[in-house]
Design a protein around this motif. Structure first.
Motif, PDB file in Angstrom:
ATOM      1  N   HIS A  70       0.846  -1.194   0.000  1.00 13.83           N
ATOM      2  CA  HIS A  70       0.000   0.000   0.000  1.00 13.83           C
ATOM      3  C   HIS A  70       0.884   1.247   0.000  1.00 13.83           C
ATOM      4  CE1 HIS A  70      -2.880   3.014   1.239  1.00 13.83           C
ATOM      5  NE2 HIS A  70      -3.860   2.131   1.091  1.00 13.83           N
ATOM      6  N   PRO A  71       0.759   2.134  -1.010  1.00 15.59           N
ATOM      7  CA  PRO A  71       1.683   3.276  -1.143  1.00 15.59           C
ATOM      8  C   PRO A  71       1.790   4.143   0.101  1.00 15.59           C
ATOM      9  CG  PRO A  71       0.338   3.048  -3.115  1.00 15.59           C
ATOM     10  CD  PRO A  71      -0.226   2.086  -2.105  1.00 15.59           C
ATOM     11  N   GLU A  72       0.684   4.363   0.781  1.00 15.92           N
ATOM     12  CA  GLU A  72       0.710   5.205   1.973  1.00 15.92           C
ATOM     13  C   GLU A  72       1.618   4.596   3.038  1.00 15.92           C
ATOM     14  OE1 GLU A  72      -2.331   6.875   5.452  1.00 15.92           O
ATOM     15  OE2 GLU A  72      -3.138   5.852   3.675  1.00 15.92           O
ATOM     16  N   HIS A  73       1.552   3.264   3.160  1.00 22.50           N
ATOM     17  CA  HIS A  73       2.363   2.591   4.167  1.00 22.50           C
ATOM     18  C   HIS A  73       3.823   2.515   3.749  1.00 22.50           C
ATOM     19  CE1 HIS A  73      -1.371   1.870   6.050  1.00 22.50           C
ATOM     20  NE2 HIS A  73      -1.700   0.772   5.396  1.00 22.50           N
ATOM     21  N   SER A  74       4.089   2.119   2.505  1.00 18.48           N
ATOM     22  CA  SER A  74       5.476   1.971   2.069  1.00 18.48           C
ATOM     23  C   SER A  74       6.210   3.316   2.125  1.00 18.48           C
ATOM     24  CB  SER A  74       5.543   1.372   0.664  1.00 18.48           C
ATOM     25  OG  SER A  74       4.899   2.186  -0.285  1.00 18.48           O
ATOM     26  N   ARG A  75       5.510   4.409   1.830  1.00 18.23           N
ATOM     27  CA  ARG A  75       6.137   5.740   1.915  1.00 18.23           C
ATOM     28  C   ARG A  75       6.479   6.094   3.362  1.00 18.23           C
ATOM     29  NH1 ARG A  75       2.395   7.339  -2.293  1.00 18.23           N
ATOM     30  NH2 ARG A  75       0.966   8.130  -0.713  1.00 18.23           N
ATOM     31  N   LEU A  76       5.581   5.738   4.291  1.00 20.41           N
ATOM     32  CA  LEU A  76       5.844   6.003   5.702  1.00 20.41           C
ATOM     33  C   LEU A  76       7.043   5.192   6.190  1.00 20.41           C
ATOM     34  CD1 LEU A  76       5.084   7.239   8.463  1.00 20.41           C
ATOM     35  CD2 LEU A  76       3.551   5.287   8.804  1.00 20.41           C
ATOM     36  N   PHE A  77       7.101   3.920   5.810  1.00 22.42           N
ATOM     37  CA  PHE A  77       8.223   3.089   6.225  1.00 22.42           C
ATOM     38  C   PHE A  77       9.535   3.620   5.650  1.00 22.42           C
ATOM     39  CE2 PHE A  77       4.858  -0.382   6.470  1.00 22.42           C
ATOM     40  CZ  PHE A  77       4.780  -0.328   7.856  1.00 22.42           C
ATOM     41  N   ALA A  78       9.503   4.050   4.391  1.00 24.34           N
ATOM     42  CA  ALA A  78      10.716   4.603   3.776  1.00 24.34           C
ATOM     43  C   ALA A  78      11.148   5.879   4.493  1.00 24.34           C
ATOM     44  CB  ALA A  78      10.483   4.863   2.291  1.00 24.34           C
ATOM     45  N   ALA A  79      10.177   6.727   4.843  1.00 21.09           N
ATOM     46  CA  ALA A  79      10.506   7.972   5.544  1.00 21.09           C
ATOM     47  C   ALA A  79      11.156   7.682   6.889  1.00 21.09           C
ATOM     48  CB  ALA A  79       9.240   8.809   5.736  1.00 21.09           C
TER      49      ALA A  79
ATOM     50  N   GLY B 272      15.189 -10.652  -1.224  1.00 25.65           N
ATOM     51  CA  GLY B 272      14.346 -10.293  -2.356  1.00 25.65           C
ATOM     52  C   GLY B 272      14.265  -8.821  -2.665  1.00 25.65           C
ATOM     53  N   VAL B 273      15.037  -7.978  -1.989  1.00 24.70           N
ATOM     54  CA  VAL B 273      14.945  -6.538  -2.212  1.00 24.70           C
ATOM     55  C   VAL B 273      15.342  -6.161  -3.640  1.00 24.70           C
ATOM     56  CG1 VAL B 273      17.268  -6.146  -1.299  1.00 24.70           C
ATOM     57  CG2 VAL B 273      15.614  -4.276  -1.276  1.00 24.70           C
ATOM     58  N   GLY B 274      16.206  -6.946  -4.253  1.00 26.73           N
ATOM     59  CA  GLY B 274      16.623  -6.651  -5.624  1.00 26.73           C
ATOM     60  C   GLY B 274      15.508  -6.781  -6.642  1.00 26.73           C
ATOM     61  N   GLU B 275      14.421  -7.477  -6.288  1.00 25.14           N
ATOM     62  CA  GLU B 275      13.300  -7.675  -7.197  1.00 25.14           C
ATOM     63  C   GLU B 275      12.505  -6.393  -7.416  1.00 25.14           C
ATOM     64  OE1 GLU B 275      10.898 -10.809  -5.645  1.00 25.14           O
ATOM     65  OE2 GLU B 275      12.572 -12.218  -5.459  1.00 25.14           O
ATOM     66  N   TRP B 276      12.574  -5.474  -6.446  1.00 25.82           N
ATOM     67  CA  TRP B 276      11.697  -4.312  -6.540  1.00 25.82           C
ATOM     68  C   TRP B 276      12.372  -2.959  -6.283  1.00 25.82           C
ATOM     69  CZ3 TRP B 276      11.931  -2.033  -1.780  1.00 25.82           C
ATOM     70  CH2 TRP B 276      12.166  -2.863  -0.662  1.00 25.82           C
ATOM     71  N   VAL B 277      13.637  -2.945  -5.875  1.00 28.18           N
ATOM     72  CA  VAL B 277      14.272  -1.668  -5.544  1.00 28.18           C
ATOM     73  C   VAL B 277      14.321  -0.733  -6.747  1.00 28.18           C
ATOM     74  CG1 VAL B 277      16.618  -2.510  -6.003  1.00 28.18           C
ATOM     75  CG2 VAL B 277      16.260  -0.586  -4.435  1.00 28.18           C
ATOM     76  N   GLY B 278      14.389  -1.285  -7.958  1.00 29.56           N
ATOM     77  CA  GLY B 278      14.417  -0.447  -9.153  1.00 29.56           C
ATOM     78  C   GLY B 278      13.120   0.294  -9.399  1.00 29.56           C
ATOM     79  N   GLU B 279      12.037  -0.142  -8.757  1.00 30.67           N
ATOM     80  CA  GLU B 279      10.734   0.499  -8.924  1.00 30.67           C
ATOM     81  C   GLU B 279      10.506   1.619  -7.909  1.00 30.67           C
ATOM     82  OE1 GLU B 279       7.900  -2.625  -8.571  1.00 30.67           O
ATOM     83  OE2 GLU B 279       8.922  -3.917 -10.019  1.00 30.67           O
ATOM     84  N   CYS B 280      11.402   1.758  -6.950  1.00 30.24           N
ATOM     85  CA  CYS B 280      11.229   2.766  -5.901  1.00 30.24           C
ATOM     86  C   CYS B 280      11.611   4.154  -6.417  1.00 30.24           C
ATOM     87  CB  CYS B 280      12.104   2.436  -4.693  1.00 30.24           C
ATOM     88  SG  CYS B 280      11.670   0.911  -3.845  1.00 30.24           S
ATOM     89  N   ASP B 281      10.956   5.143  -5.874  1.00 26.26           N
ATOM     90  CA  ASP B 281      11.279   6.536  -6.174  1.00 26.26           C
ATOM     91  C   ASP B 281      11.320   7.296  -4.856  1.00 26.26           C
ATOM     92  OD1 ASP B 281      11.572   9.116  -6.975  1.00 26.26           O
ATOM     93  OD2 ASP B 281       9.869   9.148  -8.351  1.00 26.26           O
TER      94      ASP B 281
END
Length: 332
Positions: free
Chosen positions: A108-117, A291-300
């Motif tokens: 969920h974008p709202e959650h993933s953004r909070l975790f990244a912050a 598995g972080v390499g599977e999706w890190v390229g999609e992060c902004d």
């Protein structure tokens, strides 16, 4: 299960929360000094009450997704190390003890953004830079996962994160980065290399699941430790790390440690790590196996600033340098 006891007189000092601090007379920060000596250091109240509350809400939401198999990137009961199954039926049947990939944009974008912050926040990166004795331009994005209340009684065996328990003494010494000064089994450390990653548990509720043997990160195992059972309840000098809500323990991931989880207590503990660019591909297996390499390229992470984007790019470079088949550190 019997409660672990502490047999060493230094336990009170070891469990005293520490804050970021000026250097001691040796020129080394007090945080780094304690991490170097003991293999772990506790920082109290790392999070503001507001961020703590927001993270609890987000963690509760992603835990529900994990328990129902709607989010397949989880740690399933009965299995300590990756890879974990991803099919919904197995996840629901087995139950979970962790949720993986909190910064994955498919969450969920709202959650993933909070975790990244939270992951890229000053509260986390300031002590990381102190522990790694580096600037932010040298940091590498690694992992942010979540450890949760298990579906039943569950414990982890004694282990080092990147040294197999069957490793002979010479391999154990090499993987620990020990020089010739380290000596024989149980000897005092002398040649330990500079830390190239900072791993942490950040508790959103009180948590005393982590059990460590202080100083074991800088020596090979003793004869007793090598011969002990995987779930030995009592080993010399072992102690529980007690965290209050908002407290964070940074620890060397090759300290001898285990986890004992109580299904009757709420648990939401952010389990993260940050790397140093100098670690190179030697660090790749321990990170990319999740598995972080599977999706890190999609992060902004541009909105989080130059540090976050720089760390993400350095992780992608690590993946390219390491190649597609890094394998897994441990089995089971």
């Amino acid at each position: 299960m019997a409660q672990p006891t502490v047999s060493n007189e230094n336990s009170r000092r070891l469990l005293q929360p520490t804050t970021t601090s000026p250097t001691d007379p040796s020129g080394k920060s007090k945080l780094l000094q304690q991490l170097t000596e003991d293999g772990f250091v506790v920082i109290p109240s790392l999070l503001s009450p507001e961020l703590l509350a927001s993270l609890r809400d987000a963690c509760a939401a992603v835990t529900r997704l994990g328990r129902t198999g709607e989010w397949p990137h989880v740690r399933t009961m009965g299995k300590q190390f990756p890879p974990w199954p991803r099919d919904k039926e197995t996840i629901v049947r087995a139950g979970i003890w962790g949720v993986q990939g909190l910064m994955n944009p498919s969450l969920h974008p709202e959650h993933s953004r909070l975790f990244a912050a939270a992951y890229f926040s000053d509260a986390v990166l300031d002590p990381v830079c102190e522990l790694l004795a580096c600037g932010r331009g040298e940091l590498v994005m690694e992992l942010l996962n979540l450890l949760v209340r298990p579906a039943g009684s569950f414990e982890l065996r004694w282990h080092r994160d990147d040294v197999p328990s069957a490793a002979p003494e010479d391999e154990e010494r090499e993987r620990l980065g020990l020089g010739a000064a380290e000596g024989g089994a149980g000897g005092a450390g002398g040649g330990k290399k500079k830390a190239r990653h900072a791993q942490y548990n950040l508790a959103l509720y009180p948590d005393d699941s982590l059990i460590v043997i202080p100083g074991s990160h800088s020596r090979v195992r003793t004869k007793l430790e090598r011969e002990a059972g995987d779930y030995e309840e009592e080993l010399p000098d072992m102690l529980k790390v007690h965290l209050n809500e908002g407290d964070c323990v940074f620890y060397d991931n090759n300290i001898l440690h285990r986890g004992v989880y109580d299904e009757s207590k709420e648990r939401m503990t952010l389990h993260g790590s940050v790397g140093h660019v100098a670690a190179g591909t030697k660090r790749a297996r321990n990170v990319l196996q999740h598995g972080v390499g599977e999706w890190v390229g999609e992060c902004d992470f541009k909105e989080l600033g130059e540090t976050a984007e720089g760390m993400r790019k350095r992780l992608m470079e690590l993946g390219r340098d390491a190649g597609p088949d890094v394998g897994f550190s441990l089995e089971g």
